[in-house]
Scaffold this active site. Structure first.
Site, PDB file in Angstrom:
ATOM      1  N   HIS A  12      -3.077  24.679  -2.136  1.00 16.07           N
ATOM      2  CA  HIS A  12      -1.785  23.835  -2.488  1.00 16.07           C
ATOM      3  C   HIS A  12      -1.808  22.257  -2.637  1.00 16.07           C
ATOM      4  O   HIS A  12      -3.450  21.513  -2.352  1.00 16.07           O
ATOM      5  CB  HIS A  12      -1.538  23.105  -1.067  1.00 16.07           C
ATOM      6  CG  HIS A  12      -0.159  22.713  -0.555  1.00 16.07           C
ATOM      7  ND1 HIS A  12      -0.238  21.333   0.060  1.00 16.07           N
ATOM      8  CD2 HIS A  12       0.760  22.723  -1.381  1.00 16.07           C
ATOM      9  CE1 HIS A  12       1.106  20.833  -0.028  1.00 16.07           C
ATOM     10  NE2 HIS A  12       1.823  21.076  -0.951  1.00 16.07           N
ATOM     11  N   HIS A  21      -1.503  12.338  -6.075  1.00 13.33           N
ATOM     12  CA  HIS A  21      -0.574  13.700  -4.831  1.00 13.33           C
ATOM     13  C   HIS A  21      -0.243  11.781  -4.372  1.00 13.33           C
ATOM     14  O   HIS A  21      -1.391  11.859  -2.440  1.00 13.33           O
ATOM     15  CB  HIS A  21      -0.948  14.684  -4.135  1.00 13.33           C
ATOM     16  CG  HIS A  21      -0.458  14.714  -2.922  1.00 13.33           C
ATOM     17  ND1 HIS A  21      -1.079  15.174  -2.048  1.00 13.33           N
ATOM     18  CD2 HIS A  21       0.942  15.122  -2.563  1.00 13.33           C
ATOM     19  CE1 HIS A  21      -0.171  15.684  -1.250  1.00 13.33           C
ATOM     20  NE2 HIS A  21       1.142  15.429  -1.208  1.00 13.33           N
TER      21      HIS A  21
END
Length: 334
Positions: A35, A106
């Site tokens: 992820h 991110h």
């Protein structure tokens, strides 16, 4: 029991076990994934993106300090992930309008996309029987022309190795088929308002849709019990024959969790993930009855990768419309 024939690492686990995997459809193979795969390099000093709220000169340093420790989701580099056996990469790409460069991201800029793409290309070129999925889950600050340039970059990197998607109603490829075709790379994107999938796939027919060709339900919870119940429920639903299925075994903090984390545990995403990491292997026997295809998790470990690869020793599970959900219903009542 019989073990998979593995090298010291799992660098070529699909190649080594071609005879076991060749007749299985790609959505019948258990595939380790990560992820936010590129976030490993986020650290203090990483440049913040427009995803983070701008709270002014006084509060921004605090936001950034907290944000960094909740944005990093992996320890291993992408190169190390691939060599350890990860075959699904979750990539978020951000265009920095200051330097016109593309970054994996991110919340904060991680590595340059071009550098990471070269590392992936080198792995693919050296391991032609390993199947790699690049799921570009987000395109940030992209115009359509930016997306076209990105697709040309991907096409230049992989060329004829790019595997086109299956159409609705078609059966998924088998692993043996894609190796024979020498098309072992899937690239998927999530469409945006600026980059509609139907428009860009006309120019780049190798592109898969992250919404149509990859089914990836997200629990959006910090509670392991709720996550498990969500996974069982969604994995028991009918699955399109032409799509891959992602099991998102991740706990997702809310803004309030990150603020609480200043004072009490978990203080960062790693500590939150450490709640789940010992639990998930205990769930695998139950979840595998429903058919584990791609599994993504934060801070994936070599032990978990090994456990997931070893699931491929069992016989293929059925992926078809109208699955019998009685097993799933029984699991939900536990």
């Amino acid at each position: 029991g019989r073990k998979l024939s593995l090298m010291d690492t799992n660098k070529q686990w699909m190649t080594q076990n071609f005879d076991i995997l060749k007749d299985r459809k790609l959505n019948e193979i258990t595939i380790p994934g990560s992820h936010d795969s590129g976030s490993y390099s986020i650290a203090n000093g990483s440049k913040r993106t427009d995803e983070l709220p701008n709270l002014g000169r006084c509060l921004n340093p605090l936001v950034e300090r907290i944000g960094v420790i909740w944005s990093k989701t992996q320890h291993m580099t992408i190169k190390d992930q691939l060599e350890a056996g990860v075959r699904y990469l979750d990539l978020r790409v951000y265009k920095d309008n200051d330097d016109e460069q593309l970054y994996l991201v991110h919340g904060f800029e991680a590595g340059l996309f071009s550098n990471e793409l070269l590392r992936i290309k080198n792995f693919v070129d050296s391991n032609p029987k390993e199947y790699i999925i690049l799921d570009i889950n987000h395109l940030y600050q992209f115009t359509f022309d930016d997306a076209v340039a990105l697709m040309f970059e991907l096409n230049d990197a992989f060329g004829t190795k790019l595997l086109p998607p299956r159409e609705k109603g078609q059966a998924m490829y088998t692993f043996g088929e894609i190796v024979d075709l020498q098309k072992t790379v899937t690239v998927a994107i999530t469409e945006t308002e600026e980059v509609p999938y139907k428009k860009i796939v006309k120019e780049f027919p190798f592109l898969w849709s992250s919404e149509i060709n990859i089914i990836s339900p997200w629990a959006n919870t910090t509670k392991p019990a709720k996550l498990k119940q969500f996974l069982i429920r969604t994995m028991s639903q009918d699955r399109p024959t032409y799509a891959l299925h992602v099991t998102q075994s991740i706990l997702t903090p809310k803004l309030s969790d990150t603020i609480k984390g200043i004072f009490v545990k978990p203080h960062n995403l790693l500590q939150l993930s450490e709640v789940l990491l010992p639990l998930f292997p205990q769930w695998i026997p139950e979840l595998s009855q429903l058919g584990l295809n791609i599994i993504i998790i934060d801070f994936i470990t070599q032990d978990l990768i090994q456990t997931l690869i070893d699931l491929n020793l069992r016989s293929c599970f059925e992926v078809e419309e109208g699955n019998d959900t009685s097993e799933a219903d029984a699991l939900l009542k536990k």
